[in-house]
Design an enzyme around this catalytic site. Structure first.
Site, PDB file in Angstrom:
ATOM      1  N   HIS A 205     -40.474-111.118 -55.242  1.00  0.00           N
ATOM      2  CA  HIS A 205     -39.855-111.950 -56.267  1.00  0.00           C
ATOM      3  C   HIS A 205     -39.194-113.173 -55.628  1.00  0.00           C
ATOM      4  CE1 HIS A 205     -38.281-113.234 -59.950  1.00  0.00           C
ATOM      5  NE2 HIS A 205     -37.548-112.188 -60.322  1.00  0.00           N
TER       6      HIS A 205
ATOM      7  N   TYR B  60     -33.287-116.149 -58.119  1.00  0.00           N
ATOM      8  CA  TYR B  60     -32.792-115.025 -57.342  1.00  0.00           C
ATOM      9  C   TYR B  60     -32.888-115.384 -55.853  1.00  0.00           C
ATOM     10  CZ  TYR B  60     -32.896-112.836 -61.902  1.00  0.00           C
ATOM     11  OH  TYR B  60     -32.672-112.570 -63.233  1.00  0.00           O
TER      12      TYR B  60
ATOM     13  N   HIS C 277     -37.023-117.544 -60.441  1.00  0.00           N
ATOM     14  CA  HIS C 277     -35.932-117.376 -61.410  1.00  0.00           C
ATOM     15  C   HIS C 277     -34.530-117.442 -60.819  1.00  0.00           C
ATOM     16  CE1 HIS C 277     -39.210-115.165 -63.891  1.00  0.00           C
ATOM     17  NE2 HIS C 277     -39.346-116.483 -63.928  1.00  0.00           N
TER      18      HIS C 277
END
Length: 359
Positions: free
Chosen positions: A181, A186, A184
């Site tokens: 990931h 993060y 977004h």
């Protein structure tokens, strides 16, 4: 043949169709105790329903590589073996339905330690199972958010190792695809963007320095993830901040580097790293970013973002804008979207024996 229901091969894995489910947090795990971060009956029922509905690949929601890497205290984690084994029930069922089980490995960075969205999503402290977040720089995400602790170089190396350990556990848990990931806003996305990365060491400043952490994570995960299994990377193609953040040009450049480091597919989203940004949301609004990566690099892509209609999804693939589509909210509304789409397009899709009366 329908483009949506053409199988897709990556390395030695064949995914039965191009209707995929993206990671969507359920905020439903126990926040503490022996079962903290482990999947439970809700998670099993949630993912099992979409597999029975014909979805080709299901990427389990952002699963934290450490306790402090959770978005909320109620997120899934895979920082211990108990959590990993608890996923086996789900991965076995998904495979039994012909669905490929994937998992997104994540660290929330400065956006960690927040409440569940239906409780407002505000930051929470120790009195509500919370903790102090970490980040590349001591820059809070938004007003009312705590100043995160800046990671030292040694702590960065620790996080890289946590991603590798999580990947090993994901393999033991039965997953066939791992996704890192990097989107977004993060932790990995925070390092990529000059909006959130104000460091002056080897992890900040230049493009090469800001991408260093992400590539170290990719290399560490790829080193333990089997050569015959695909590795994805999710990216926010733009911060929607013009030139003051991560841009679409950066994404195209980075996509080529990710492929060189062993990434097999780029999961293309946008935004999330800057509060209060106006995003031109509309049907398929993120597809052009995926299409550009596909046109300008050799890295396969998946498109996501308000893809809801069968004809719309089929057209994205038929036009060569993406190699697969990820349906988020639509699969929350209709777990059997893939089965319905197959009927409309005259294609074949897996139907459980128990559901044959629905065909």
């Amino acid at each position: 043949m329908s483009s949506l229901f053409e199988p897709y091969a990556l390395r030695s894995l064949t995914i039965p169709n191009r209707v995929w489910m993206p990671p969507m947090c359920q905020y439903s795990a126990a926040p503490e105790g022996a079962g903290a971060g482990a999947p439970n009956d809700w998670h099993f029922a949630h993912y099992a329903a979409r597999a029975a509905g014909g979805t080709g690949l299901i990427i389990v929601e952002a699963t934290a590589v450490s306790a402090e890497g959770r978005i909320s205290p109620y997120d899934l984690g895979i920082w211990n073996d108990t959590q990993a084994q608890a996923f086996r029930r789900t991965t076995d069922f998904l495979k039994g339905q012909g669905t490929v089980p994937g998992i997104q490995l994540a660290h929330a960075g400065r956006k960690a330690s927040t409440d569940r969205p239906w409780k407002g999503g505000a930051p929470v402290g120790p009195d509500a199972h919370g903790w102090r977040p970490v980040a590349p720089s001591p820059v809070p995400f938004d007003e009312g958010h705590p100043v995160p602790s800046e990671l030292s170089a040694e702590e960065i190396r620790t996080v890289v190792g946590q991603f590798a350990d999580a990947a090993r556990r994901a393999l033991d848990a039965g997953f066939e695809v791992a996704e890192i990931h990097g989107a977004h806003g993060y932790l990995i996305g925070e390092f990529l963007s000059p909006h959130s990365n104000r460091r002056t060491d080897e992890y900040g400043g230049s493009y090469e320095n800001r991408t260093r952490f992400a590539l170290e994570v990719v290399d560490a995960v790829r080193a333990v993830w089997p050569d015959d299994k695909p590795l994805f990377f999710r990216i926010s193609a733009t911060d929607w901040l013009a030139e003051s953040g991560w841009t679409a040009d950066d994404t195209v450049r980075f996509a080529t580097e990710l492929k060189e480091h062993g990434i097999d597919l780029l999961d293309v989203s946008t935004g999330g790293n800057a509060a209060g940004v106006r995003i031109p949301v509309g049907p398929g609004y993120q597809v052009p970013f995926a299409a550009r990566v596909k046109a300008e690099t050799e890295l396969p892509v998946a498109a996501v973002g308000l893809i809801t209609d069968v004809e719309q999804a089929e057209k994205i693939l038929a036009n060569g804008e993406a190699d697969a589509v990820l349906l988020g909210r639509e699969l929350l509304r209709d777990p059997s979207w893939a089965r319905r789409a197959a009927r409309e397009l005259g294609a074949d899709v897996h139907v459980p024996d128990q559901y044959h009366r629905s065909v």
